[in-house]
Design a protein around this motif. Structure first.
Motif, PDB file in Angstrom:
ATOM      1  N   GLY A 163       0.859  -1.295   0.054  1.00  0.00           N
ATOM      2  CA  GLY A 163       0.029   0.002  -0.028  1.00  0.00           C
ATOM      3  C   GLY A 163       0.775   1.302  -0.069  1.00  0.00           C
ATOM      4  O   GLY A 163       0.450   2.263   0.656  1.00  0.00           O
ATOM      5  N   VAL A 164       2.005   1.269  -0.595  1.00  0.00           N
ATOM      6  CA  VAL A 164       2.958   2.272  -0.638  1.00  0.00           C
ATOM      7  C   VAL A 164       3.303   2.670  -2.045  1.00  0.00           C
ATOM      8  O   VAL A 164       3.701   1.539  -3.034  1.00  0.00           O
ATOM      9  CB  VAL A 164       4.275   1.922   0.282  1.00  0.00           C
ATOM     10  CG1 VAL A 164       5.414   2.860  -0.080  1.00  0.00           C
ATOM     11  CG2 VAL A 164       3.861   1.883   1.672  1.00  0.00           C
ATOM     12  N   PRO A 165       3.518   3.947  -2.629  1.00  0.00           N
ATOM     13  CA  PRO A 165       3.848   4.172  -4.050  1.00  0.00           C
ATOM     14  C   PRO A 165       5.284   4.057  -4.188  1.00  0.00           C
ATOM     15  O   PRO A 165       5.934   3.966  -3.149  1.00  0.00           O
ATOM     16  CB  PRO A 165       3.403   5.638  -4.183  1.00  0.00           C
ATOM     17  CG  PRO A 165       3.495   6.219  -2.577  1.00  0.00           C
ATOM     18  CD  PRO A 165       3.233   5.232  -1.851  1.00  0.00           C
ATOM     19  N   THR A 166       5.466   3.861  -5.282  1.00  0.00           N
ATOM     20  CA  THR A 166       7.060   3.512  -5.764  1.00  0.00           C
ATOM     21  C   THR A 166       7.446   4.526  -6.894  1.00  0.00           C
ATOM     22  O   THR A 166       6.634   5.020  -7.829  1.00  0.00           O
ATOM     23  CB  THR A 166       7.011   2.206  -6.384  1.00  0.00           C
ATOM     24  OG1 THR A 166       6.633   1.035  -5.590  1.00  0.00           O
ATOM     25  CG2 THR A 166       8.536   1.742  -7.020  1.00  0.00           C
ATOM     26  N   TYR A 167       8.465   5.228  -6.470  1.00  0.00           N
ATOM     27  CA  TYR A 167       8.876   6.166  -7.433  1.00  0.00           C
ATOM     28  C   TYR A 167      10.168   5.529  -8.257  1.00  0.00           C
ATOM     29  O   TYR A 167      11.092   4.928  -7.972  1.00  0.00           O
ATOM     30  CB  TYR A 167       9.689   7.358  -6.637  1.00  0.00           C
ATOM     31  CG  TYR A 167      10.426   8.552  -7.584  1.00  0.00           C
ATOM     32  CD1 TYR A 167       9.547   9.519  -7.815  1.00  0.00           C
ATOM     33  CD2 TYR A 167      11.600   8.492  -7.865  1.00  0.00           C
ATOM     34  CE1 TYR A 167      10.369  10.367  -8.582  1.00  0.00           C
ATOM     35  CE2 TYR A 167      12.313   9.590  -8.526  1.00  0.00           C
ATOM     36  CZ  TYR A 167      11.142  10.435  -9.080  1.00  0.00           C
ATOM     37  OH  TYR A 167      11.922  11.520  -9.687  1.00  0.00           O
ATOM     38  N   ALA A 168       9.918   5.841  -9.862  1.00  0.00           N
ATOM     39  CA  ALA A 168      10.951   4.958 -10.589  1.00  0.00           C
ATOM     40  C   ALA A 168      10.941   5.864 -11.997  1.00  0.00           C
ATOM     41  O   ALA A 168       9.924   6.966 -12.143  1.00  0.00           O
ATOM     42  CB  ALA A 168      10.119   3.635 -11.273  1.00  0.00           C
ATOM     43  N   VAL A 175      21.773   7.021  -9.742  1.00  0.00           N
ATOM     44  CA  VAL A 175      22.078   8.222  -8.869  1.00  0.00           C
ATOM     45  C   VAL A 175      21.266   9.368  -9.039  1.00  0.00           C
ATOM     46  O   VAL A 175      20.668   9.802  -7.952  1.00  0.00           O
ATOM     47  CB  VAL A 175      23.579   8.596  -9.158  1.00  0.00           C
ATOM     48  CG1 VAL A 175      23.804   9.851  -7.981  1.00  0.00           C
ATOM     49  CG2 VAL A 175      24.412   7.635  -8.829  1.00  0.00           C
ATOM     50  N   ASP A 176      20.813   9.487  -9.917  1.00  0.00           N
ATOM     51  CA  ASP A 176      19.946  10.496 -10.503  1.00  0.00           C
ATOM     52  C   ASP A 176      18.467  10.252  -9.848  1.00  0.00           C
ATOM     53  O   ASP A 176      17.670  11.383  -9.340  1.00  0.00           O
ATOM     54  CB  ASP A 176      19.766  11.019 -11.938  1.00  0.00           C
ATOM     55  CG  ASP A 176      19.245  12.238 -12.389  1.00  0.00           C
ATOM     56  OD1 ASP A 176      19.463  13.049 -11.829  1.00  0.00           O
ATOM     57  OD2 ASP A 176      18.366  12.008 -13.291  1.00  0.00           O
ATOM     58  N   VAL A 177      18.143   9.124 -10.199  1.00  0.00           N
ATOM     59  CA  VAL A 177      16.697   8.787  -9.723  1.00  0.00           C
ATOM     60  C   VAL A 177      16.751   8.837  -8.241  1.00  0.00           C
ATOM     61  O   VAL A 177      15.493   9.248  -7.615  1.00  0.00           O
ATOM     62  CB  VAL A 177      16.448   7.056  -9.914  1.00  0.00           C
ATOM     63  CG1 VAL A 177      15.137   6.780  -9.509  1.00  0.00           C
ATOM     64  CG2 VAL A 177      16.183   7.089 -11.697  1.00  0.00           C
ATOM     65  N   ALA A 178      17.543   8.383  -7.602  1.00  0.00           N
ATOM     66  CA  ALA A 178      17.834   8.345  -6.021  1.00  0.00           C
ATOM     67  C   ALA A 178      17.728   9.923  -5.657  1.00  0.00           C
ATOM     68  O   ALA A 178      16.894  10.199  -4.804  1.00  0.00           O
ATOM     69  CB  ALA A 178      19.113   7.795  -5.466  1.00  0.00           C
ATOM     70  N   ASP A 220      13.403  14.981  -3.684  1.00  0.00           N
ATOM     71  CA  ASP A 220      12.601  16.113  -3.836  1.00  0.00           C
ATOM     72  C   ASP A 220      11.228  15.706  -3.975  1.00  0.00           C
ATOM     73  O   ASP A 220      10.399  16.521  -3.531  1.00  0.00           O
ATOM     74  CB  ASP A 220      13.049  16.673  -5.243  1.00  0.00           C
ATOM     75  CG  ASP A 220      14.150  17.037  -5.465  1.00  0.00           C
ATOM     76  OD1 ASP A 220      14.813  17.457  -4.085  1.00  0.00           O
ATOM     77  OD2 ASP A 220      15.197  17.211  -6.211  1.00  0.00           O
ATOM     78  N   GLU A 221      10.946  14.427  -4.674  1.00  0.00           N
ATOM     79  CA  GLU A 221       9.515  13.608  -4.742  1.00  0.00           C
ATOM     80  C   GLU A 221       8.772  13.725  -3.300  1.00  0.00           C
ATOM     81  O   GLU A 221       7.684  13.799  -2.993  1.00  0.00           O
ATOM     82  CB  GLU A 221       9.525  12.604  -5.628  1.00  0.00           C
ATOM     83  CG  GLU A 221       8.261  11.637  -5.605  1.00  0.00           C
ATOM     84  CD  GLU A 221       6.975  12.618  -6.009  1.00  0.00           C
ATOM     85  OE1 GLU A 221       7.395  13.871  -7.043  1.00  0.00           O
ATOM     86  OE2 GLU A 221       5.916  12.007  -6.144  1.00  0.00           O
ATOM     87  N   GLN A 252       5.116  14.520   0.551  1.00  0.00           N
ATOM     88  CA  GLN A 252       5.107  14.743   1.960  1.00  0.00           C
ATOM     89  C   GLN A 252       5.232  13.107   2.561  1.00  0.00           C
ATOM     90  O   GLN A 252       4.334  12.569   3.304  1.00  0.00           O
ATOM     91  CB  GLN A 252       3.840  15.126   2.611  1.00  0.00           C
ATOM     92  CG  GLN A 252       3.863  16.799   2.134  1.00  0.00           C
ATOM     93  CD  GLN A 252       2.863  17.368   3.279  1.00  0.00           C
ATOM     94  OE1 GLN A 252       1.910  17.156   3.678  1.00  0.00           O
ATOM     95  NE2 GLN A 252       3.404  18.625   3.310  1.00  0.00           N
ATOM     96  N   HIS A 253       6.319  12.531   1.871  1.00  0.00           N
ATOM     97  CA  HIS A 253       6.660  11.009   2.623  1.00  0.00           C
ATOM     98  C   HIS A 253       7.647  11.401   3.397  1.00  0.00           C
ATOM     99  O   HIS A 253       8.836  12.198   3.282  1.00  0.00           O
ATOM    100  CB  HIS A 253       7.098  10.149   1.273  1.00  0.00           C
ATOM    101  CG  HIS A 253       5.957   9.847   0.078  1.00  0.00           C
ATOM    102  ND1 HIS A 253       4.995   9.092   0.425  1.00  0.00           N
ATOM    103  CD2 HIS A 253       5.681  10.600  -0.935  1.00  0.00           C
ATOM    104  CE1 HIS A 253       4.363   8.901  -0.483  1.00  0.00           C
ATOM    105  NE2 HIS A 253       4.838   9.662  -1.346  1.00  0.00           N
ATOM    106  N   ASP A 254       7.637  10.621   4.612  1.00  0.00           N
ATOM    107  CA  ASP A 254       8.557  11.250   5.618  1.00  0.00           C
ATOM    108  C   ASP A 254       9.740   9.965   5.742  1.00  0.00           C
ATOM    109  O   ASP A 254      10.468  10.277   6.516  1.00  0.00           O
ATOM    110  CB  ASP A 254       7.959  11.556   7.032  1.00  0.00           C
ATOM    111  CG  ASP A 254       7.464   9.954   7.746  1.00  0.00           C
ATOM    112  OD1 ASP A 254       7.210   8.956   6.758  1.00  0.00           O
ATOM    113  OD2 ASP A 254       7.086   9.643   8.804  1.00  0.00           O
TER     114      ASP A 254
END
Ligand code: GDP
Length: 298
Positions: free
Chosen positions: A155-160, A171-174, A179-180, A185-187
């Motif tokens: 139940g958690v979004p994934t940044y890709a 490295v750039d994605v990380a 910033d995302e 507002q992900h802590d």
């Protein structure tokens, strides 16, 4: 995983029961039996040596206390030393003062890293956090998708990286994921990195570059407890190549001998923080040295 070791230690310690007093020879004989049990369980030799030396020294120096008979005293010492080898206190995640807290995962392919990412995310949600998973394994086809699937289950979004934008630079994605996380507002940010089947220089360099770029609050080294002595060698390679702040043991539900897992903390100097014991997302918890020691000593 620790059934055989547990049976052996329990029976060695049971042999002491009912003794009035333990001579030095009794203690030496017991220490020898414990040593064999540990070595047969694959515990690393330097760890066994330290452990046995401590047991002998403490058992021989122990005052005869009113409350405990000699056998109980040895059991207590073995228990305390086992807790010490496993790290003593439970080590909690260190959270950033200014969110997001960044947790980076490193480890070999197949160690259970992706599964762990989902488990950790779910666990963090249970603790009131709002994690974001980040896919930085961009080499292995399907790795991003696997993380997304695990994320959905948790139940958690994934940044890709956007599909169609080429392979992308991990490295750039990380970096962009932080910033995302701030924007949405992900802590906590959980960065999954690329693994290889064996220790590989390029993999290490990439993980080290990601570490350098995002300065994680925690770098968790994920290791399959079933791989025996290789767990210790792999841990040393990651310690030297990337560096880590904590260890996650996976596949503790397996039937391998498990002693190597017991050695990782002592050999690398970094605490075991979490344990994974199954394929389901809920088969996971913080690692408690005292509970593990009690489990092993039956
Ligand atoms: P990665 O390559 O490091 O990302 O590893 P995966 O997360 O894909 O896991 C590799 C395999 O191990 C998968 O089949 C998982 O289901 C399995 N696995 C992961 N963690 C555990 C665990 O704690 N116990 C067991 N039995 N299997 C696990």
């Amino acid at each position: 995983m620790f059934d055989t070791l547990s049976d052996r230690l329990t029976s060695v310690l049971q042999n002491l029961r009912g003794r009035g007093r333990l001579s030095e020879a009794d203690i030496d004989a017991t220490a020898r039996e414990i040593r064999i049990a540990l070595l047969e369980a694959d515990v690393a030799l330097p760890v066994v040596r330290t452990f046995i030396a401590q047991i002998k020294e403490r058992a021989k120096g122990a005052e005869v206390s009113g409350a405990l008979n000699p056998a109980q005293q040895v059991v207590k010492i073995v228990n305390e030393e086992l807790v010490a080898i496993l790290g003593g206190e439970t080590r909690r995640l260190s959270l950033a003062k200014n969110p997001p807290t960044v947790i980076m995962l490193a480890g070999l392919q197949g160690s259970g890293k992706t599964t762990l990412a989902g488990k950790l995310a779910r666990w963090l949600v249970g603790q009131g956090h709002t994690p974001l998973l980040v896919a930085c394994d961009l080499q292995r086809p399907n790795a991003v998708n696997q993380l997304q699937v695990v994320g959905e289950r948790a139940g958690v979004p994934t940044y890709a990286p956007e599909p169609g934008n080429g392979v992308g630079d991990p490295v750039d994605v990380a970096r962009r994921s932080i910033d995302e996380a701030r924007r949405a507002q992900h802590d906590v940010v959980i960065v999954d990195t690329a693994g290889r089947l064996g220790v590989d220089e390029e993999m290490m360099r990439q993980a080290a570059d990601i570490r350098e770029a995002v300065q994680p609050d925690e770098v968790l080294f994920v290791v399959d407890a079933m791989i025996g002595q290789d767990a210790v060698n792999t841990a040393e390679a990651f310690r030297d190549g990337v560096g880590f702040t904590g260890v996650v043991l996976t596949k503790l539900d397996g039937d391998a001998r498990g002693g190597a897992a017991l050695s990782v903390r002592e050999v690398t100097g970094q605490p075991i923080m979490f344990a994974s014991n199954g394929e389901k997302l809920e088969d996971f918890d913080a690692f408690h040295p005292d509970r593990m020691a009690s489990r092993i000593l039956g």
